[in-house]
Design a protein around this motif. Structure first.
Motif, mmCIF file in Angstrom:
data_model
loop_
_atom_site.group_PDB
_atom_site.id
_atom_site.type_symbol
_atom_site.label_atom_id
_atom_site.label_comp_id
_atom_site.label_asym_id
_atom_site.label_seq_id
_atom_site.Cartn_x
_atom_site.Cartn_y
_atom_site.Cartn_z
ATOM 1 N N LEU A 1 0.837 -1.192 0.000
ATOM 2 C CA LEU A 1 0.000 0.000 0.000
ATOM 3 C C LEU A 1 0.873 1.242 0.000
ATOM 4 O O LEU A 1 1.772 1.374 0.834
ATOM 5 C CB LEU A 1 -0.910 -0.014 1.232
ATOM 6 N N GLU A 2 0.628 2.142 -0.919
ATOM 7 C CA GLU A 2 1.375 3.397 -0.980
ATOM 8 C C GLU A 2 0.718 4.374 -0.008
ATOM 9 O O GLU A 2 -0.272 5.024 -0.337
ATOM 10 C CB GLU A 2 1.377 3.959 -2.404
ATOM 11 N N ILE A 3 1.263 4.452 1.205
ATOM 12 C CA ILE A 3 0.600 5.212 2.255
ATOM 13 C C ILE A 3 0.768 6.727 2.137
ATOM 14 O O ILE A 3 0.142 7.471 2.881
ATOM 15 C CB ILE A 3 1.037 4.731 3.648
ATOM 16 N N ALA A 4 1.581 7.174 1.202
ATOM 17 C CA ALA A 4 1.719 8.610 0.995
ATOM 18 C C ALA A 4 0.619 9.146 0.072
ATOM 19 O O ALA A 4 0.447 10.358 -0.048
ATOM 20 C CB ALA A 4 3.092 8.930 0.406
ATOM 21 N N GLU A 5 -0.123 8.253 -0.554
ATOM 22 C CA GLU A 5 -1.188 8.638 -1.482
ATOM 23 C C GLU A 5 -2.536 8.656 -0.768
ATOM 24 O O GLU A 5 -2.782 7.869 0.141
ATOM 25 C CB GLU A 5 -1.266 7.640 -2.649
ATOM 26 N N THR A 6 -3.424 9.534 -1.209
ATOM 27 C CA THR A 6 -4.786 9.576 -0.685
ATOM 28 C C THR A 6 -5.575 8.408 -1.266
ATOM 29 O O THR A 6 -5.536 8.154 -2.465
ATOM 30 C CB THR A 6 -5.477 10.901 -1.054
ATOM 31 N N ILE A 7 -6.281 7.712 -0.400
ATOM 32 C CA ILE A 7 -7.152 6.616 -0.818
ATOM 33 C C ILE A 7 -8.556 7.185 -0.915
ATOM 34 O O ILE A 7 -9.051 7.830 0.025
ATOM 35 C CB ILE A 7 -7.112 5.462 0.209
ATOM 36 N N ILE A 8 -9.219 6.953 -2.045
ATOM 37 C CA ILE A 8 -10.574 7.460 -2.243
ATOM 38 C C ILE A 8 -11.538 6.282 -2.285
ATOM 39 O O ILE A 8 -11.345 5.340 -3.054
ATOM 40 C CB ILE A 8 -10.675 8.298 -3.534
ATOM 41 N N VAL A 9 -12.560 6.353 -1.437
ATOM 42 C CA VAL A 9 -13.586 5.320 -1.373
ATOM 43 C C VAL A 9 -14.910 5.981 -1.703
ATOM 44 O O VAL A 9 -15.291 6.973 -1.078
ATOM 45 C CB VAL A 9 -13.655 4.679 0.038
#
Length: 110
Positions: free
Chosen positions: A85-93
């Protein structure tokens, strides 16, 4: 109710759209941990979240929102633990507009 932990959750709620978007980011403190520390910290977060959910009555308006956060976090856990998981990126749900998403909005706004 404030849920402290490694996640920062924001909501994009455009009344013109049929649903809502959750924007999930990891805190900078969490991002600075090594992979093992991230997995341990996130596991502890899930345990605390579960205890907080169990402490709420079934009719508590925050419960459904917390269950959504828990479900998302549980889905992220294996990807986080493996380092995928690229934790520096925003995850959009993307979410619909229903009682559960209303509860989450209430939870995040309190």
């Amino acid at each position: 109710m404030l849920i402290e932990g490694p996640l920062k959750i924001g909501v994009l709620d455009d009344p013109e759209q049929p649903g809502r978007e959750l924007h999930i980011d990891f805190t900078t403190e969490f991002q600075s941990l090594e992979l093992k520390g991230q997995a341990e910290s996130f596991s502890q977060y899930l345990q605390i979240l579960q205890r907080n959910i169990n402490a709420l009555e079934e009719v508590d308006p925050n419960r459904a929102g917390m269950l959504i956060v828990q479900q998302i976090a549980e889905q992220l856990m294996p990807h986080l633990a493996s380092g995928d998981l690229e934790i520096a990126e925003t995850i959009i749900v993307e979410m619909g507009r229903d009682h559960a998403s209303d509860s989450l909005m209430s939870l995040l706004n309190s």
